[in-house]
Design an enzyme around this catalytic site. Structure first.
Site, PDB file in Angstrom:
ATOM      1  N   LYS A   9      43.211 115.448  17.096  1.00 34.03           N
ATOM      2  CA  LYS A   9      43.571 116.220  18.278  1.00 34.03           C
ATOM      3  C   LYS A   9      44.785 115.589  18.974  1.00 34.03           C
ATOM      4  O   LYS A   9      45.171 114.448  18.661  1.00 34.03           O
ATOM      5  CB  LYS A   9      42.352 116.296  19.201  1.00 34.03           C
ATOM      6  CG  LYS A   9      41.167 117.088  18.598  1.00 34.03           C
ATOM      7  CD  LYS A   9      39.967 117.054  19.536  1.00 34.03           C
ATOM      8  CE  LYS A   9      38.815 117.900  19.020  1.00 34.03           C
ATOM      9  NZ  LYS A   9      37.641 117.845  19.938  1.00 34.03           N
ATOM     10  N   TYR A  49      38.431 127.876  17.573  1.00 34.69           N
ATOM     11  CA  TYR A  49      37.207 127.630  18.344  1.00 34.69           C
ATOM     12  C   TYR A  49      36.477 128.926  18.713  1.00 34.69           C
ATOM     13  O   TYR A  49      35.745 128.956  19.698  1.00 34.69           O
ATOM     14  CB  TYR A  49      37.529 126.804  19.591  1.00 34.69           C
ATOM     15  CG  TYR A  49      37.704 125.325  19.314  1.00 34.69           C
ATOM     16  CD1 TYR A  49      36.668 124.578  18.746  1.00 34.69           C
ATOM     17  CD2 TYR A  49      38.889 124.664  19.633  1.00 34.69           C
ATOM     18  CE1 TYR A  49      36.817 123.222  18.496  1.00 34.69           C
ATOM     19  CE2 TYR A  49      39.038 123.305  19.389  1.00 34.69           C
ATOM     20  CZ  TYR A  49      37.994 122.587  18.817  1.00 34.69           C
ATOM     21  OH  TYR A  49      38.133 121.242  18.578  1.00 34.69           O
ATOM     22  N   ASN A 112      38.175 113.568  22.915  1.00 28.65           N
ATOM     23  CA  ASN A 112      37.399 112.860  21.887  1.00 28.65           C
ATOM     24  C   ASN A 112      38.102 112.777  20.532  1.00 28.65           C
ATOM     25  O   ASN A 112      37.478 112.640  19.497  1.00 28.65           O
ATOM     26  CB  ASN A 112      35.971 113.422  21.799  1.00 28.65           C
ATOM     27  CG  ASN A 112      35.941 114.876  21.347  1.00 28.65           C
ATOM     28  OD1 ASN A 112      36.983 115.480  21.094  1.00 28.65           O
ATOM     29  ND2 ASN A 112      34.750 115.442  21.235  1.00 28.65           N
ATOM     30  N   HIS A 115      38.459 116.391  15.393  1.00 25.90           N
ATOM     31  CA  HIS A 115      37.556 117.502  15.050  1.00 25.90           C
ATOM     32  C   HIS A 115      37.131 117.380  13.591  1.00 25.90           C
ATOM     33  O   HIS A 115      37.927 116.989  12.742  1.00 25.90           O
ATOM     34  CB  HIS A 115      38.287 118.846  15.226  1.00 25.90           C
ATOM     35  CG  HIS A 115      37.572 119.993  14.567  1.00 25.90           C
ATOM     36  ND1 HIS A 115      36.578 120.707  15.197  1.00 25.90           N
ATOM     37  CD2 HIS A 115      37.678 120.522  13.310  1.00 25.90           C
ATOM     38  CE1 HIS A 115      36.108 121.632  14.359  1.00 25.90           C
ATOM     39  NE2 HIS A 115      36.762 121.543  13.216  1.00 25.90           N
ATOM     40  N   GLU A 126      37.657 127.312   8.502  1.00 25.72           N
ATOM     41  CA  GLU A 126      38.706 126.499   9.120  1.00 25.72           C
ATOM     42  C   GLU A 126      39.810 126.155   8.109  1.00 25.72           C
ATOM     43  O   GLU A 126      40.999 126.194   8.451  1.00 25.72           O
ATOM     44  CB  GLU A 126      38.082 125.229   9.730  1.00 25.72           C
ATOM     45  CG  GLU A 126      37.226 125.556  10.956  1.00 25.72           C
ATOM     46  CD  GLU A 126      36.325 124.427  11.436  1.00 25.72           C
ATOM     47  OE1 GLU A 126      35.534 124.663  12.365  1.00 25.72           O
ATOM     48  OE2 GLU A 126      36.402 123.307  10.878  1.00 25.72           O
TER      49      GLU A 126
HETATM   50  N1  UDP Z   1      33.554 119.936  24.453  1.00 28.31           N
HETATM   51  C1  UDP Z   1      33.690 119.737  25.826  1.00 28.31           C
HETATM   52  N2  UDP Z   1      32.578 119.829  26.620  1.00 28.31           N
HETATM   53  C2  UDP Z   1      31.341 120.084  26.113  1.00 28.31           C
HETATM   54  C3  UDP Z   1      31.212 120.287  24.723  1.00 28.31           C
HETATM   55  C4  UDP Z   1      32.342 120.205  23.924  1.00 28.31           C
HETATM   56  O1  UDP Z   1      34.800 119.486  26.308  1.00 28.31           O
HETATM   57  O2  UDP Z   1      30.367 120.151  26.880  1.00 28.31           O
HETATM   58  C5  UDP Z   1      34.740 119.874  23.596  1.00 28.31           C
HETATM   59  C6  UDP Z   1      34.819 118.574  22.797  1.00 28.31           C
HETATM   60  O3  UDP Z   1      36.190 118.174  22.734  1.00 28.31           O
HETATM   61  C7  UDP Z   1      34.301 119.005  21.438  1.00 28.31           C
HETATM   62  C8  UDP Z   1      34.840 120.430  21.336  1.00 28.31           C
HETATM   63  O4  UDP Z   1      34.700 120.937  22.666  1.00 28.31           O
HETATM   64  O5  UDP Z   1      34.789 118.164  20.415  1.00 28.31           O
HETATM   65  C9  UDP Z   1      34.095 121.337  20.378  1.00 28.31           C
HETATM   66  O6  UDP Z   1      32.719 121.326  20.699  1.00 28.31           O
HETATM   67  P1  UDP Z   1      31.610 121.148  19.561  1.00 28.31           P
HETATM   68  O7  UDP Z   1      30.286 121.402  20.183  1.00 28.31           O
HETATM   69  O8  UDP Z   1      31.988 121.939  18.363  1.00 28.31           O
HETATM   70  O9  UDP Z   1      31.689 119.567  19.250  1.00 28.31           O
HETATM   71  P2  UDP Z   1      32.195 118.790  17.938  1.00 28.31           P
HETATM   72  O10 UDP Z   1      31.810 119.629  16.753  1.00 28.31           O
HETATM   73  O11 UDP Z   1      33.695 118.615  18.063  1.00 28.31           O
HETATM   74  O12 UDP Z   1      31.484 117.471  17.976  1.00 28.31           O
HETATM   75 MG    MG Z   2      32.285 121.628  16.380  1.00 22.64          MG
END
Ligand code: UDP
Ligand code: MG
Length: 148
Positions: A9, A49, A112, A115, A126
């Protein structure tokens, strides 16, 4: 062999973690099948997303992803989707163990770093979205030293 979509990211790129992240997947034994740097717009980030479009954090997430260039990659290997998620750590870096990418380098969910696809179906979607022209078909000469 299974493939997953991994994206560094904008914060990971800005913080100079591209080499570190690639090294972790490479040293594990996974095979890099595609890689490009890209800046994406709102509409493309929304497609990536799509499944999260009803979440309260969706707009903030899209703004985060379009805030700078990202590095998009396809990695291949046995169980690479689930193992890639383990290498990455939990969604919230506070819950991510040291030794994982988010556990070692991130503090907040909205910064974080990385991805990774969460299922065979999302990986397929994707990879098709980010690499519409396909990836590079090759096999490492170390294959026999990584797989029995
Ligand atoms: N995210 C956030 N707040 C939340 C949950 C997710 O900002 O409460 C962001 C975070 O950067 C995350 C991304 O949205 O990586 C996609 O969410 P997902 O649940 O798919 O998490 P991931 O698969 O990336 O662990
Ligand atoms: Mg995810």
């Amino acid at each position: 062999m299974e493939q997953t979509f991994i994206m560094i990211k904008p914060d990971g790129v800005q913080r100079g973690l591209v080499g570190e992240i690639i090294a972790r997947f490479e040293k594990k034994g996974f095979c890099l099948r595609g890689m490009k740097m890209a800046s994406v717009d709102k509409s493309f980030a929304g497609k990536h997303y799509q499944d999260l479009s009803t979440k309260p954090f969706f707009n903030k997430l899209v703004d985060y992803i379009i805030s700078g260039p990202v590095v998009a990659m396809v990695w291949e290997g046995k169980n690479v989707i689930a193992t890639g998620r383990k290498i990455i750590g939990m969604t919230n870096p506070s819950d991510s163990a040291p030794g994982t990418i988010r556990g070692d380098f991130a503090i907040e969910m909205g910064r974080n770093i990385i991805h990774g696809s969460d299922s065979v179906e999302s990986a397929r979607k994707e990879i098709a979205l980010w690499f519409p022209d396909g990836t590079v078909n090759w096999q490492s000469s170390l294959h026999g030293w990584i797989y029995e």
